[in-house]
Design a protein around this motif. Sequence first.
Motif, PDB file in Angstrom:
ATOM      1  N   TYR A   1       0.863  -1.185   0.000  1.00  0.00           N
ATOM      2  CA  TYR A   1       0.000   0.000   0.000  1.00  0.00           C
ATOM      3  C   TYR A   1       0.894   1.228   0.000  1.00  0.00           C
ATOM      4  O   TYR A   1       1.844   1.333   0.794  1.00  0.00           O
ATOM      5  CB  TYR A   1      -0.902   0.020   1.237  1.00  0.00           C
TER       6      TYR A   1
ATOM      7  N   SER B   1      -3.002  10.828  -3.159  1.00  0.00           N
ATOM      8  CA  SER B   1      -3.294   9.660  -3.988  1.00  0.00           C
ATOM      9  C   SER B   1      -2.732   8.408  -3.338  1.00  0.00           C
ATOM     10  O   SER B   1      -1.797   8.474  -2.532  1.00  0.00           O
ATOM     11  CB  SER B   1      -2.716   9.833  -5.394  1.00  0.00           C
ATOM     12  N   TRP B   2      -3.281   7.270  -3.682  1.00  0.00           N
ATOM     13  CA  TRP B   2      -2.819   6.008  -3.118  1.00  0.00           C
ATOM     14  C   TRP B   2      -2.998   4.880  -4.128  1.00  0.00           C
ATOM     15  O   TRP B   2      -3.758   4.998  -5.088  1.00  0.00           O
ATOM     16  CB  TRP B   2      -3.567   5.663  -1.821  1.00  0.00           C
ATOM     17  N   ASN B   3      -2.282   3.800  -3.904  1.00  0.00           N
ATOM     18  CA  ASN B   3      -2.519   2.587  -4.678  1.00  0.00           C
ATOM     19  C   ASN B   3      -2.224   1.375  -3.806  1.00  0.00           C
ATOM     20  O   ASN B   3      -1.376   1.427  -2.904  1.00  0.00           O
ATOM     21  CB  ASN B   3      -1.699   2.567  -5.972  1.00  0.00           C
TER      22      ASN B   3
ATOM     23  N   SER C   1      -1.753  -3.035  -3.961  1.00  0.00           N
ATOM     24  CA  SER C   1      -1.472  -4.122  -4.893  1.00  0.00           C
ATOM     25  C   SER C   1      -1.328  -5.457  -4.170  1.00  0.00           C
ATOM     26  O   SER C   1      -0.980  -5.517  -2.986  1.00  0.00           O
ATOM     27  CB  SER C   1      -0.200  -3.838  -5.697  1.00  0.00           C
TER      28      SER C   1
ATOM     29  N   THR D   1      -3.403  -4.342  -9.212  1.00  0.00           N
ATOM     30  CA  THR D   1      -3.254  -3.027  -8.585  1.00  0.00           C
ATOM     31  C   THR D   1      -4.562  -2.243  -8.691  1.00  0.00           C
ATOM     32  O   THR D   1      -5.239  -2.299  -9.723  1.00  0.00           O
ATOM     33  CB  THR D   1      -2.124  -2.232  -9.265  1.00  0.00           C
ATOM     34  N   TYR D   2      -4.888  -1.513  -7.628  1.00  0.00           N
ATOM     35  CA  TYR D   2      -6.063  -0.641  -7.626  1.00  0.00           C
ATOM     36  C   TYR D   2      -5.638   0.690  -7.017  1.00  0.00           C
ATOM     37  O   TYR D   2      -4.881   0.711  -6.034  1.00  0.00           O
ATOM     38  CB  TYR D   2      -7.202  -1.257  -6.807  1.00  0.00           C
ATOM     39  N   ASN D   3      -6.092   1.830  -7.604  1.00  0.00           N
ATOM     40  CA  ASN D   3      -5.621   3.113  -7.101  1.00  0.00           C
ATOM     41  C   ASN D   3      -6.766   4.070  -6.785  1.00  0.00           C
ATOM     42  O   ASN D   3      -7.943   3.760  -7.006  1.00  0.00           O
ATOM     43  CB  ASN D   3      -4.632   3.757  -8.081  1.00  0.00           C
ATOM     44  N   SER D   4      -6.401   5.243  -6.276  1.00  0.00           N
ATOM     45  CA  SER D   4      -7.377   6.233  -5.830  1.00  0.00           C
ATOM     46  C   SER D   4      -8.158   6.858  -6.983  1.00  0.00           C
ATOM     47  O   SER D   4      -9.155   7.534  -6.765  1.00  0.00           O
ATOM     48  CB  SER D   4      -6.674   7.334  -5.024  1.00  0.00           C
TER      49      SER D   4
END
Length: 238
Positions: A171, A179-181, A183, A196-199
């Motif tokens: 994370y 912002s963040w991501n 995985s 992966t998923y992000n803001s």
Amino acid sequence: GREATSPAVNFFSTIKRSTMSERKFTGSYKVASVSNGKTLDVGSAKGSGSVEYKIDKNLKLKAAFTEDILTKGIGAPGSKVTLSKVGEWNLNYDLSKKESPLSGDYTAKTKVNGKDLTLKAAWQQRNNATTLTTTYAFDKDNKLEALYGVQSQDVSVKATHKTSNGYTLAYQYQHPADSWNASVAKSVKAVNYTVTYNSKNEAELKIAKAPLTLVVSTPVSNTPKCKVSATFEKGFTF
């Protein structure tokens, strides 16, 4: 009996063996393509290489280049010379940049309460930009990394955890971008899978097994905009 060999012959024979073993050439050819489901775009196809010379046990000199050097000369994009001390510092000279060609980094490793702590400072002559990175390993499966841009005042914090069944969870948060991501990664029979998923509400699946990498990305709320990219990269060393 056996014929004696002169000291001079022995000396030059040793130098020749040493020089040949300390020189390494590495090359690769990379082809990248992108598709939106309707069209296929071959974004780039380019060869690159490097010549590395080991000055002594820890000191190396490396020259990197791309195939553009054949048409644009030594100042082509991707042409760079690096002097480095293994695991400690790198000094780079980018031949493609007439102004501000220098960059470098220095890494120091120590222990705090018996845990590994790594401190790294990276510098670029352009804008005199300095980045400081601290990595603290709680153990072999848990790591915390913090990055600070001195000029930009950007801050990034990343936590990594490896589970007992081989999943790597990560994370990362960035400020002031807010912002963040996140995985999840796992390797199965030499194939590396990463989700992966992000803001920005975007998801990405990456599947990699040398020499091929496949990436599928899409905004979660708008699946028709799904994008698929593939990269083939084959390297060789002699």
